[in-house]
Motif scaffolding. Structure first.
Motif, PDB file in Angstrom:
ATOM      1  N   LYS A 160       1.063  -1.229   0.017  1.00  0.00           N
ATOM      2  CA  LYS A 160      -0.096  -0.086  -0.039  1.00  0.00           C
ATOM      3  C   LYS A 160       0.898   1.296   0.113  1.00  0.00           C
ATOM      4  O   LYS A 160       0.444   2.050  -0.734  1.00  0.00           O
ATOM      5  CB  LYS A 160      -0.855  -0.046   1.188  1.00  0.00           C
ATOM      6  N   LEU A 161       1.705   1.232   0.595  1.00  0.00           N
ATOM      7  CA  LEU A 161       2.834   2.429   0.814  1.00  0.00           C
ATOM      8  C   LEU A 161       3.521   2.601  -0.518  1.00  0.00           C
ATOM      9  O   LEU A 161       3.615   3.938  -0.974  1.00  0.00           O
ATOM     10  CB  LEU A 161       3.896   2.400   1.921  1.00  0.00           C
ATOM     11  N   LYS A 162       3.730   1.436  -1.216  1.00  0.00           N
ATOM     12  CA  LYS A 162       4.495   1.883  -2.445  1.00  0.00           C
ATOM     13  C   LYS A 162       3.314   2.310  -3.682  1.00  0.00           C
ATOM     14  O   LYS A 162       3.746   3.137  -4.341  1.00  0.00           O
ATOM     15  CB  LYS A 162       4.812   0.190  -3.072  1.00  0.00           C
ATOM     16  N   GLU A 163       2.114   2.071  -3.401  1.00  0.00           N
ATOM     17  CA  GLU A 163       1.228   2.701  -4.192  1.00  0.00           C
ATOM     18  C   GLU A 163       1.060   4.128  -3.996  1.00  0.00           C
ATOM     19  O   GLU A 163       0.931   4.803  -4.907  1.00  0.00           O
ATOM     20  CB  GLU A 163      -0.149   1.694  -4.216  1.00  0.00           C
ATOM     21  N   ILE A 164       0.861   4.437  -2.670  1.00  0.00           N
ATOM     22  CA  ILE A 164       0.963   5.746  -2.317  1.00  0.00           C
ATOM     23  C   ILE A 164       2.215   6.805  -2.802  1.00  0.00           C
ATOM     24  O   ILE A 164       1.969   7.910  -3.244  1.00  0.00           O
ATOM     25  CB  ILE A 164       0.717   6.244  -0.674  1.00  0.00           C
TER      26      ILE A 164
END
Length: 306
Positions: A160-164
């Protein structure tokens, strides 16, 4: 700029060594509220006499900093130049005398002369938000309400952090998905986040879920996965040699430009990005998983606006 503000800037730079434009902006607002407009409303934000731009603040800070000619900063630069010449002309003799009230090589700037590891530890300490660095970090052993922290990170947080990180556009209004990240890459101040972060109710909720050891492990996992300490390429008056915190393998040009341009390196904006964006996102994701609530419900729980 109002003379009272410019005099205050001189005082803060001279007596406290503050050279960060963003920090000075916050201090000026506090000064306005507590010293100039105590029992009356503040002037409108477009009144540049009392709400100077970041550029105006930077110019005043720089002007005062340059007046401190006999400071340790000037001596550091001279020492660096001498050492450089010594390495280039090894057969020559060089000698420099610095101020008698200081030992050679010892300066008040706490970042000067720190090793990469020491600077990394200092930044990690800032991100973990506690004054000690002696707490043990045993990655893979901590848990939050029965959920293993390392497993949470690998399964729910990392992707999820990579997507953000790769988001470049979106709704920047409060409580819209990942609004902090979107505001930050557009160089907007995170005033609303600061209000939420200081909410007593929000602090109580965050303390229930995260205590020091738990949050130390999660911070370490986030930094290990995404953080990258790079040597500064922009060296100047307010940016002595050293390292700044950036990101690994990030394809978001807008975000990387903000982290790595002159201002980003000089103010070490990476610390602020990890602290105010990535680690906040990690907290919200954890709360949504362990409490089985939506992302927005978790954000409103941990970071209420009122």
């Amino acid at each position: 700029m109002d003379k009272r503000l410019s005099d205050y800037i001189k005082k803060v730079v001279t007596e406290h060594g503050v050279t960060s434009t963003l920090k000075m902006k916050l201090l000026l607002e506090v000064f306005l509220r507590q010293s100039i407009f105590v029992n009356t409303s503040l002037p409108p934000k477009h009144n540049k006499r009392f709400w100077p731009s970041l550029k105006d603040i930077y110019n005043h800070v720089a002007a005062q900093f340059l007046k401190l000619r006999d400071s340790c900063v000037d001596q550091k630069l001279v020492v660096e130049m001498v050492e450089e010449q010594r390495s280039l002309h090894k057969g020559e003799r060089f000698y420099i005398r610095i101020k008698k009230d200081q030992e050679p090589g010892k300066f008040t700037d706490e970042n000067f002369g720190m090793t990469k590891t020491e600077q990394s530890m200092k930044l990690v300490n800032i991100l973990w938000e506690w004054p000690r660095m002696d707490l043990p970090i045993n990655k893979g052993t901590g848990n939050i309400q029965g959920y293993n922290i390392a497993t949470l990170f690998a399964k729910d947080i990392k992707t999820k952090l990579k997507e953000i990180l790769e988001l470049e556009e979106g709704d920047k209004r409060c409580y819209e998905p990942h609004w902090r990240h979107l505001q930050w890459i557009d160089r907007n101040d995170l005033t609303d986040h600061n209000v939420m972060n200081n909410s007593v109710k929000g602090m109580e909720e965050r303390n229930k879920l995260f205590h020091e050891e738990r949050w130390a492990e999660m911070s370490a996992l986030v930094l290990e996965e995404f953080g990258l300490f790079k040597p500064k390429t922009i060296i100047g008056l307010f940016s002595p040699p050293g390292y700044y915190l950036s990101l690994k393998n990030c394809n978001n040009g807008k975000l990387m430009a903000t982290l790595e341009d002159e201002t980003g390196q000089r103010l070490n904006e990476g610390v602020r990005y990890f602290k105010d964006v990535l680690l906040v996102e990690a907290r919200i994701i954890i709360a949504s998983v362990v409490k089985n609530i939506t992302y927005r419900e978790a954000e409103e729980l941990l970071y209420p606006l009122k």
